[in-house]
Scaffold this active site. Structure first.
Site, short mmCIF file in Angstrom:
data_model
loop_
_atom_site.label_atom_id
_atom_site.label_comp_id
_atom_site.label_asym_id
_atom_site.label_seq_id
_atom_site.Cartn_x
_atom_site.Cartn_y
_atom_site.Cartn_z
N ARG A 189 47.59 -64.09 -56.19
CA ARG A 189 47.86 -65.53 -56.29
C ARG A 189 47.53 -66.16 -54.94
O ARG A 189 48.10 -65.80 -53.92
CB ARG A 189 49.34 -65.77 -56.65
CG ARG A 189 49.66 -67.26 -56.71
CD ARG A 189 51.12 -67.56 -56.98
NE ARG A 189 51.32 -68.99 -56.79
CZ ARG A 189 52.30 -69.54 -56.09
NH1 ARG A 189 53.22 -68.80 -55.51
NH2 ARG A 189 52.36 -70.85 -55.96
N HIS A 201 49.30 -76.36 -52.75
CA HIS A 201 50.36 -75.68 -52.01
C HIS A 201 50.58 -76.41 -50.68
O HIS A 201 50.34 -75.87 -49.61
CB HIS A 201 49.99 -74.20 -51.79
CG HIS A 201 51.17 -73.32 -51.48
ND1 HIS A 201 51.46 -72.18 -52.19
CD2 HIS A 201 52.13 -73.42 -50.53
CE1 HIS A 201 52.54 -71.61 -51.67
NE2 HIS A 201 52.95 -72.33 -50.65
N GLU A 257 56.17 -75.39 -55.67
CA GLU A 257 57.43 -75.91 -55.12
C GLU A 257 57.38 -77.40 -54.77
O GLU A 257 57.56 -77.78 -53.61
CB GLU A 257 57.83 -75.10 -53.88
CG GLU A 257 58.09 -73.64 -54.16
CD GLU A 257 58.57 -72.87 -52.93
OE1 GLU A 257 58.70 -73.49 -51.85
OE2 GLU A 257 58.84 -71.67 -53.06
N ASN A 270 59.71 -69.23 -58.00
CA ASN A 270 59.78 -68.65 -56.67
C ASN A 270 61.25 -68.43 -56.35
O ASN A 270 62.02 -69.39 -56.26
CB ASN A 270 59.16 -69.58 -55.63
CG ASN A 270 57.65 -69.66 -55.75
OD1 ASN A 270 57.05 -68.99 -56.57
ND2 ASN A 270 57.03 -70.49 -54.93
N TYR A 284 64.05 -66.22 -53.92
CA TYR A 284 64.29 -65.36 -52.78
C TYR A 284 65.75 -64.95 -52.63
O TYR A 284 66.06 -63.83 -52.26
CB TYR A 284 63.85 -66.07 -51.48
CG TYR A 284 62.36 -66.25 -51.36
CD1 TYR A 284 61.59 -65.33 -50.65
CD2 TYR A 284 61.72 -67.34 -51.94
CE1 TYR A 284 60.22 -65.49 -50.52
CE2 TYR A 284 60.35 -67.51 -51.83
CZ TYR A 284 59.59 -66.58 -51.12
OH TYR A 284 58.23 -66.73 -51.01
N GLU A 301 56.69 -65.93 -56.51
CA GLU A 301 56.98 -65.52 -55.13
C GLU A 301 58.35 -64.89 -55.11
O GLU A 301 59.29 -65.36 -55.75
CB GLU A 301 57.01 -66.71 -54.16
CG GLU A 301 55.68 -67.32 -53.81
CD GLU A 301 55.82 -68.49 -52.83
OE1 GLU A 301 56.82 -68.54 -52.07
OE2 GLU A 301 54.96 -69.36 -52.86
#
Length: 493
Positions: A96, A141, A187, A318, A320, A391
């Site tokens: 990606r 992005h 995002e 995404n 985390y 991500e």
């Protein structure tokens, strides 16, 4: 407050502590690595590329921790073949990456096509396919052409929807015969909030925090819908691809059984995921956002609602880390966006123990159970769409004191991926339609406002010695995992 014992009876999933193997996932599940153009490409003044808002932002003193920029980054523009060889050797199915809008149209306007930019991305895509690696391409992005910001206010101006549509169509027309997986925006919340509320990301605006973030988000949603409409009308049948949107979500777990904390956690998720997914699935922003923000939140026309409706073939997540969320009448969080959510983000269990091991970034804790909850939430709230985890990863602090072999032995990152993937496998068992997982990041790179002080890569980049690449233990863990070598589970990492 949240009691840790409550999470140790299967609610968290025992998988996170145990083994995980490739066979825990469907045969066609995609494993990939991810990057973005400004963070890795470099060659900022080469190949006909025009300046982006991040080029300008990095020149503002004090905005980047180490006063660095993406002028050279990790030089993937010149070293893409080497990097693709590494992806192939590690056994990943997909890469990606994002396209730099100002490498395609240097001024962003869509009149002057930069042939050198087209050639670069054609070469990148063709090399990936030669190695059996599928390209997953992000159109935006965060690196808006600077001219669009200077001449018309960038995302604050509704006219940008048309310019983004032209850019997107140019990419579909030039690359879509080979690219089958498209992402419109990465995002968009981060652009809206950090770029136009707090001013800590490009373009660095904080003058009108109660209106600009919501206007920017609105225009990004409309631009997303416009690009999807163009793709579906003119390219999808012929090219056979799919197109989606990537959102970020820090899982929000209620800090207690109190109703007000549960409501606060739900509100937090509506301000993260609902902001973008509610208009797509339900025709408007979440009710709680309308209540809390009133006229600060723009309105959609009937035509725009129709265009937005179901404008994703998949949802990119995404993810985390996670937080406990408590109701707070006067939120301790700084700034308009957080204060409107009436909540406190808490990173400790009831006994004061950290929610998870801390990575280098102040916001990032290793909390495997959060990803399963986030995936199940999207499945239940938004009609069980196909989901790609686009991500996921953790960072180490840049430290040039120890010998390189110590920096390469990234034990905590191995634990992170092993435990998070175990929870993803559990979410699939729960019924979530998860189709892929992309590790962030392929390489150590320019980490936005943190510059080169944080390292997220599976591959170590030696900034002092010609940007040479060195796979870390986590890269070798993935190599074994993807080959189906389950014997490694009995070894100590």
């Amino acid at each position: 407050m949240a009691k840790k014992e409550m999470f140790e009876d299967g609610d968290v999933g025992q998988a996170s502590a145990g083994a995980v193997s490739r066979t825990d996932f469907p045969p066609n599940f995609v494993f990939g690595v991810a990057t973005s153009a400004y963070q890795v490409e470099g060659a900022a003044s080469e190949g006909g590329r025009g300046p982006s808002i991040w080029d300008a932002f990095c020149r503002n003193k004090g905005k980047i921790v180490d006063e660095s920029d993406g002028e050279v980054a990790v030089d993937q523009y010149h070293r893409y073949k080497e990097d693709i060889d590494l992806i192939a050797k590690l056994g990943f199915d997909a890469y990606r990456f994002s396209i730099s809008w100002s490498r395609i149209f240097p001024d962003g306007l869509g009149a002057n096509l930069n042939d050198e930019g087209i050639t670069y991305y054609n070469n990148l895509i063709n090399t990936l396919l030669e190695k059996g690696i599928q390209p997953y391409v992000t159109l935006y992005h965060w690196d808006l052409p600077q001219h669009l910001h200077d001449s018309m206010g960038g995302w604050l101006n509704k006219q940008i929807v048309e310019y983004f549509g032209t850019y997107a169509e140019t990419c579909f027309a030039n690359f879509g015969d080979r690219v089958k997986n498209w992402v419109t925006f990465n995002e968009p919340l981060q652009t809206a909030v950090n770029g136009y509320c707090y001013g800590i990301f490009a373009p660095g605006r904080s003058e009108n925090p109660s209106t600009e973030p919501y206007l920017v988000a609105h225009h990004q949603l409309l631009a997303h819908a416009a690009a999807v409409s163009i793709y579906r009308k003119k390219y999808k049948d012929k090219q056979g691809g799919q197109i989606g949107l990537v959102l970020d979500c820090e899982w929000a777990e209620a800090n207690s059984d109190k109703l007000e904390d549960k409501v606060a956690a739900a509100r937090r998720l509506d301000f993260q995921l609902g902001w973008y997914l509610h208009p797509i699935y339900y025709g408007d922003y979440p009710e709680v956002m309308r209540e809390r923000l009133g006229d600060q939140l723009p309105k959609f026309s009937d035509e725009e609602i129709e265009m937005l409706r179901n404008s994703v073939d998949f949802v990119g997540l995404n993810h985390y880390t996670s937080r406990f969320i408590a109701h707070a009448e006067d939120s301790p969080e700084e700034g308009h966006f957080y204060k409107a959510q009436m909540m406190a983000r808490i990173a400790q269990w009831e006994g004061g123990e950290s929610i998870g091991k801390k990575a280098a970034s102040e916001w990032l804790y290793v909390v495997p159970w959060g990803i399963r909850k986030a995936l199940n939430y999207i499945a239940h709230r938004y009609q069980n769409p196909p989901i790609y985890i686009t991500e996921s990863g953790m960072d180490d602090e840049e430290n040039d004191t120890p010998p390189i072999h110590e920096m390469l032995d990234d034990k905590l990152r191995v634990t992170y991926f092993k435990s998070y993937l175990a929870e993803v496998a559990q979410a699939i068992e729960d019924g979530a339609d998860v189709r892929g997982y992309f590790a962030w990041s392929l390489l150590d790179n320019f980490e936005w406002a943190q510059g080169y002080t944080k390292r997220f890569g599976l591959i170590y980049v030696d900034y002092k010695n010609g940007l040479s690449r060195h796979p870390k233990s986590s890269a070798y863990w993935f190599l074994r995992f993807l080959k189906g070598d389950e014997g490694e589970h009995s070894k100590k990492e």
